[in-house]
Scaffold this motif. Structure first.
Motif, PDB file in Angstrom:
ATOM      1  N   ALA A   1       0.846  -1.206   0.000  1.00  0.00           N
ATOM      2  CA  ALA A   1       0.000   0.000   0.000  1.00  0.00           C
ATOM      3  C   ALA A   1       0.875   1.246   0.000  1.00  0.00           C
ATOM      4  N   MET A   2       1.867   1.224   0.867  1.00  0.00           N
ATOM      5  CA  MET A   2       2.715   2.418   0.970  1.00  0.00           C
ATOM      6  C   MET A   2       3.574   2.575  -0.287  1.00  0.00           C
TER       7      MET A   2
ATOM      8  N   SER B   1      -1.724  10.921  15.113  1.00  0.00           N
ATOM      9  CA  SER B   1      -2.276  11.392  13.837  1.00  0.00           C
ATOM     10  C   SER B   1      -2.107  12.893  13.640  1.00  0.00           C
TER      11      SER B   1
ATOM     12  N   SER C   1       6.236   1.101   9.779  1.00  0.00           N
ATOM     13  CA  SER C   1       5.839  -0.276   9.460  1.00  0.00           C
ATOM     14  C   SER C   1       6.624  -0.851   8.303  1.00  0.00           C
TER      15      SER C   1
ATOM     16  N   SER D   1       1.692  22.133  11.304  1.00  0.00           N
ATOM     17  CA  SER D   1       1.899  21.293  10.118  1.00  0.00           C
ATOM     18  C   SER D   1       2.223  22.125   8.875  1.00  0.00           C
TER      19      SER D   1
ATOM     20  N   ASN E   1      -4.446   8.633   0.927  1.00  0.00           N
ATOM     21  CA  ASN E   1      -5.692   8.190   0.297  1.00  0.00           C
ATOM     22  C   ASN E   1      -5.562   6.791  -0.309  1.00  0.00           C
TER      23      ASN E   1
ATOM     24  N   THR F   1      -3.371   4.401   0.668  1.00  0.00           N
ATOM     25  CA  THR F   1      -3.257   3.385   1.738  1.00  0.00           C
ATOM     26  C   THR F   1      -4.609   3.198   2.431  1.00  0.00           C
TER      27      THR F   1
ATOM     28  N   THR G   1      -8.337  -4.493   2.487  1.00  0.00           N
ATOM     29  CA  THR G   1      -7.816  -5.525   3.378  1.00  0.00           C
ATOM     30  C   THR G   1      -8.907  -5.972   4.345  1.00  0.00           C
TER      31      THR G   1
ATOM     32  N   GLU H   1      -3.390   4.746   9.615  1.00  0.00           N
ATOM     33  CA  GLU H   1      -3.844   5.579   8.505  1.00  0.00           C
ATOM     34  C   GLU H   1      -5.069   6.404   8.907  1.00  0.00           C
TER      35      GLU H   1
HETATM   36  C1  MFK Z   1      -3.068  -3.101   4.495  1.00  0.00           C
HETATM   37  C2  MFK Z   1      -2.774  -1.708   4.294  1.00  0.00           C
HETATM   38  C3  MFK Z   1      -2.874  -0.869   5.492  1.00  0.00           C
HETATM   39  C4  MFK Z   1      -2.094   0.406   5.353  1.00  0.00           C
HETATM   40  C5  MFK Z   1      -1.021   0.467   6.372  1.00  0.00           C
HETATM   41  C6  MFK Z   1      -0.097   1.633   6.282  1.00  0.00           C
HETATM   42  C7  MFK Z   1       0.739   1.711   7.524  1.00  0.00           C
HETATM   43  C8  MFK Z   1       1.322   3.077   7.746  1.00  0.00           C
HETATM   44  C9  MFK Z   1       1.746   3.249   9.147  1.00  0.00           C
HETATM   45  C10 MFK Z   1       1.506   4.631   9.563  1.00  0.00           C
HETATM   46  O1  MFK Z   1       2.321   5.456   9.364  1.00  0.00           O
HETATM   47  S1  MFK Z   1       0.015   4.910  10.305  1.00  0.00           S
HETATM   48  C11 MFK Z   1      -0.052   6.644  10.551  1.00  0.00           C
HETATM   49  C12 MFK Z   1      -0.464   7.330   9.333  1.00  0.00           C
HETATM   50  N1  MFK Z   1      -0.843   8.648   9.657  1.00  0.00           N
HETATM   51  C13 MFK Z   1      -1.966   9.150   9.232  1.00  0.00           C
HETATM   52  O2  MFK Z   1      -2.750   8.519   8.564  1.00  0.00           O
HETATM   53  C14 MFK Z   1      -2.198  10.562   9.571  1.00  0.00           C
HETATM   54  C15 MFK Z   1      -3.589  10.774  10.045  1.00  0.00           C
HETATM   55  N2  MFK Z   1      -3.821  12.184  10.123  1.00  0.00           N
HETATM   56  C16 MFK Z   1      -4.464  12.850   9.141  1.00  0.00           C
HETATM   57  O3  MFK Z   1      -4.893  12.289   8.153  1.00  0.00           O
HETATM   58  C17 MFK Z   1      -4.634  14.294   9.335  1.00  0.00           C
HETATM   59  O4  MFK Z   1      -5.927  14.650   8.898  1.00  0.00           O
HETATM   60  C18 MFK Z   1      -3.582  15.140   8.556  1.00  0.00           C
HETATM   61  C19 MFK Z   1      -2.194  14.691   8.931  1.00  0.00           C
HETATM   62  C20 MFK Z   1      -3.740  15.061   7.050  1.00  0.00           C
HETATM   63  C21 MFK Z   1      -3.847  16.553   9.055  1.00  0.00           C
HETATM   64  O5  MFK Z   1      -2.752  17.411   8.838  1.00  0.00           O
HETATM   65  P1  MFK Z   1      -2.983  18.967   8.871  1.00  0.00           P
HETATM   66  O6  MFK Z   1      -1.752  19.648   8.404  1.00  0.00           O
HETATM   67  O7  MFK Z   1      -3.578  19.379  10.172  1.00  0.00           O
HETATM   68  O8  MFK Z   1      -4.055  19.068   7.724  1.00  0.00           O
HETATM   69  P2  MFK Z   1      -4.743  20.237   7.054  1.00  0.00           P
HETATM   70  O9  MFK Z   1      -4.096  21.545   7.331  1.00  0.00           O
HETATM   71  O10 MFK Z   1      -6.164  20.110   7.352  1.00  0.00           O
HETATM   72  O11 MFK Z   1      -4.488  19.818   5.533  1.00  0.00           O
HETATM   73  C22 MFK Z   1      -3.379  20.239   4.799  1.00  0.00           C
HETATM   74  C23 MFK Z   1      -3.828  20.220   3.337  1.00  0.00           C
HETATM   75  O12 MFK Z   1      -3.964  18.859   2.918  1.00  0.00           O
HETATM   76  C24 MFK Z   1      -5.202  20.857   3.133  1.00  0.00           C
HETATM   77  O13 MFK Z   1      -5.193  21.402   1.823  1.00  0.00           O
HETATM   78  P3  MFK Z   1      -5.078  22.983   1.591  1.00  0.00           P
HETATM   79  O14 MFK Z   1      -3.721  23.350   2.107  1.00  0.00           O
HETATM   80  O15 MFK Z   1      -5.223  23.168   0.102  1.00  0.00           O
HETATM   81  O16 MFK Z   1      -6.174  23.577   2.390  1.00  0.00           O
HETATM   82  C25 MFK Z   1      -6.145  19.675   3.171  1.00  0.00           C
HETATM   83  O17 MFK Z   1      -7.344  19.914   2.463  1.00  0.00           O
HETATM   84  C26 MFK Z   1      -5.298  18.633   2.463  1.00  0.00           C
HETATM   85  N3  MFK Z   1      -5.681  17.285   2.889  1.00  0.00           N
HETATM   86  C27 MFK Z   1      -5.683  16.790   4.131  1.00  0.00           C
HETATM   87  N4  MFK Z   1      -6.047  15.499   4.117  1.00  0.00           N
HETATM   88  C28 MFK Z   1      -6.272  15.192   2.811  1.00  0.00           C
HETATM   89  C29 MFK Z   1      -6.035  16.340   2.023  1.00  0.00           C
HETATM   90  N5  MFK Z   1      -6.159  16.331   0.689  1.00  0.00           N
HETATM   91  C30 MFK Z   1      -6.552  15.191   0.101  1.00  0.00           C
HETATM   92  N6  MFK Z   1      -6.782  14.065   0.807  1.00  0.00           N
HETATM   93  C31 MFK Z   1      -6.663  14.013   2.148  1.00  0.00           C
HETATM   94  N7  MFK Z   1      -6.899  12.877   2.802  1.00  0.00           N
END
Ligand code: MFK
Length: 598
Positions: free
Chosen positions: A134-135, A181, A219, A239, A310, A312, A319, A447
């Motif tokens: 995924a990553m 997160s 991971s 951020s 998005n 992942t 999954t 995620e």
């Molecule tokens: C079997 C497969 C399983 C997969 C396993 C993968 C393992 C990976 C292990 C890990 O690392 S787990 C931890 C992963 N971490 C996360 O998933 C982070 C979770 N936190 C978030 O998703 C927060 O919402 C985020 C870090 C994105 C928040 O950060 P901010 O800086 O407070 O966000 P902000 O200011 O709201 O957004 C910045 C920009 O990104 C904005 O755009 P603009 O600057 O144009 O206004 C948002 O609209 C945009 N944005 C944020 N999330 C978005 C996005 N755009 C598109 N899609 C998104 N999901």
């Protein structure tokens, strides 16, 4: 009595994950143009055979990773040892093109549907090698969008390779100790390597930096590269002063395998002791003068990494659904062979109505989640091929977090029901449902936890909810022909509630926001099931499967009715209860908080 005497439990055979699946062949028939379906169907059938006859046995060779931190001379070496089974499964994922298919795009925008079908088939036997895949997939997309030409040529080409002797895998390092997160608390700093002329030093891959920090959940410690957020501006900017970097785990990055790769200033502090995903090497990493290439515009790291989030999240949803597929198949197969006593004789469980009502409910959940997941995969495929309309882009943005959260919640409880379908046998480790549940519990967390995704949905809905509504149309005559008025009326009720609830200013009550995610999940899954019924009825007629699909749809809407028919008025009553948060605290801690300490 000797063990071989008396009642003997008959072994069950799991079925072919593609050809015998109750939803996949029909769904692909609807979603794919005929030329692509006929091109890929034999691959899906062969892959299904390979999973049953080969991959499943590899499970015996899968074990938790180990680390040797110091060598015999007392030097820090941090050598990571993954199990033979883990490495073999990773190689299989590469050779099967899990990442290659959606990036080669031989089936144009439908390539995502093909790729995610393989993810779904493999998930239950993959021991979470789909996490690094995924990553890798997400990072390949970020490099496509934001990487330098050299990064694309040297690195992306390996991320999407089908040759396991050349292929790279990638990780993503966001989480840190203070934030989880919430990346605004990121402590890792990036310092540019400056040359004598005081400009940022770079090689052909890009501008070079040194990273210093501590990554709390990595991971992909066995991967070749990772993408990492690090601070390039003041901490106070949260951020908005984070940039995205491409980090080689070992140097030199190329040629690989290099004769003597050394760590790139990365020490493994500890391997995580997790509830599930035991084979996956998740670690705490300390970065000390770690060389990294700037991948985003300065201080635009979060926005640049969002394709990884998005993609992942979609893998996470597939999954969940894929593990449910396998758990359900075990329960279905067992019901064919397990005889129980009934008045007047013996009967297989498959003929016991009380048992079948449970299996049918699980199957309906599985089918609803599958339709929902492929609906979003189709949108992602279009988006990546530049063929999505504005409306479709908006739906993709809004529904990706909803799907990930919804699937993770629904799949695990359905898998628990699968376990109970085997009685005590289901609780045995060897059956495998326990591992599937343990592994899938993480899908509710990584995620983005369900609550983080609720906030993401709210953020996305600001711009997109109206277009989501515009995309829905129910063909009236067919509803009458198929006697679906009641179900459609429940969906319309829910859509009206959602429409009102998502009108700005958005309801800020946390309880209601969470409820909205599940309401939107149920409604979307219902709409995708409905689309399939209409397609079967109009395109396939009596040849098709549509009568069963209609029952599935009606039953799904029926069981979700309590959710679908919630009134806006009721939502507002809940939302208006200003004291609810205070009540929550009192309920949780059982005491009335002292006012001055609130
Ligand atoms: C079997 C497969 C399983 C997969 C396993 C993968 C393992 C990976 C292990 C890990 O690392 S787990 C931890 C992963 N971490 C996360 O998933 C982070 C979770 N936190 C978030 O998703 C927060 O919402 C985020 C870090 C994105 C928040 O950060 P901010 O800086 O407070 O966000 P902000 O200011 O709201 O957004 C910045 C920009 O990104 C904005 O755009 P603009 O600057 O144009 O206004 C948002 O609209 C945009 N944005 C944020 N999330 C978005 C996005 N755009 C598109 N899609 C998104 N999901």
């Amino acid at each position: 009595m000797k063990v071989e005497e008396g009642f003997q439990i008959v072994p069950y055979d799991e079925s072919h994950p593609y050809t015998k699946d109750t939803v996949l062949p029909q769904l692909l028939n609807r979603l794919l143009p005929h030329k692509y379906l006929s091109e890929i169907e034999s691959d899906l059938t062969e892959f299904g055979d390979f999973i049953v006859h080969h991959c499943r046995n590899i499970g015996d060779k899968v074990a938790p990773p180990q680390i040797t931190q110091f060598n015999h001379l007392g030097r820090r070496v941090d050598r990571l040892h993954t199990s033979e089974g883990w490495r073999e499964l990773k190689d299989i994922a590469v050779r099967e093109g899990i990442v290659a298919i959606p990036h080669e795009r031989k089936q144009e925008e439908f390539s995502r549907i093909y790729g995610f079908t393989k993810v779904l088939l493999f998930a239950g036997d993959s021991h979470e090698v789909l996490c690094p895949m995924a990553m890798t997939d997400g990072v390949a997309r970020v490099l496509e969008l934001s990487g330098t030409e050299q990064m694309k040529r040297e690195i992306r080409s390996r991320l999407i390779s089908r040759d396991s002797s050349l292929a790279f895998t990638a990780g993503q390092w966001m989480s840190e100790r203070p934030g989880g997160s919430d990346v605004s608390q990121t402590e890792t700093k990036a310092l540019s390597i400056t040359s004598t002329s005081n400009s940022v030093e770079s090689d052909k891959r890009g501008s070079l930096y040194l990273l210093d920090g501590f990554k709390w959940f990595s991971s992909a410690t066995d991967s070749n590269i990772s993408v990492a957020l690090a601070r390039t501006g003041p901490f106070a900017s949260g951020s908005r002063s984070l940039s995205l970097f491409l980090v080689p785990l070992r140097l030199p990055l190329l040629p690989q395998p290099s004769p003597d790769p050394t760590s790139n200033g990365i020490t493994i502090h500890r391997l995580k002791n997790k509830l599930g995903t035991h084979a996956l090497p998740t670690a705490e990493l300390s970065l000390n003068n770690t060389k990294a290439y700037l991948l985003s515009p300065l201080n635009e790291g979060v926005k640049t990494i969002t394709p990884v989030l998005n993609i992942t999240r979609l893998y996470s949803a597939f999954t969940s659904v894929g593990c449910l597929r396998r758990a359900l198949d075990i329960a279905r197969s067992y019901a064919l062979v397990r005889q129980i006593s009934i008045p007047g004789g013996q009967s297989p469980l498959k003929d016991v109505p009380l048992h079948m009502t449970v299996l049918a409910d699980i199957t309906i959940t599985y089918q609803a989640l599958t339709h929902f997941a492929f609906g979003i995969a189709a949108l992602l495929g279009k988006s990546e091929c530049g063929k999505a309309t504005g409306n479709e882009e908006a739906r993709l943005r809004l529904l990706t977090p909803v799907l990930k959260a919804f699937a993770s919640e629904k799949a695990v409880s359905a898998m628990e029901d699968c376990m109970t379908c085997l009685g005590g046998l289901g609780y045995m480790e060897e059956v495998g449902i326990g591992r599937l549940i343990r592994d899938c519990l993480v899908e509710k967390i990584w995620e983005g936890t369900v609550n983080v995704l609720v906030l993401d949905m709210i953020r996305a809905s600001n711009k997109t909810f109206t277009v989501f509504m515009e995309s829905i149309s129910c063909p009236k005559e067919q509803i009458q022909d198929l006697k679906l008025e009641e179900s459609i009326s429940a969906i319309n009720h829910s859509l009206n509630t959602l429409k009102e609830a998502f009108k700005p200013p958005l309801i800020s009550a946390p309880f209601v926001q969470r409820l909205l995610l599940f309401l939107l999940g149920h409604t979307t899954a219902s709409i995708y099931l409905f689309e399939h019924v209409i397609w079967g009825y109009t395109e396939q007629g009596s040849e098709g499967h549509w009568e069963i699909d209609r029952n599935v749809f009606k039953r799904y809407v029926g069981t979700s009715l309590e959710n679908l028919c919630i009134d806006l008025e009721k939502l507002m009553r809940i939302a208006d209860r200003k004291s609810r948060s205070k009540d929550d605290t009192e309920i949780v801690y059982g005491i009335k908080p002292i006012a001055s300490k609130l």
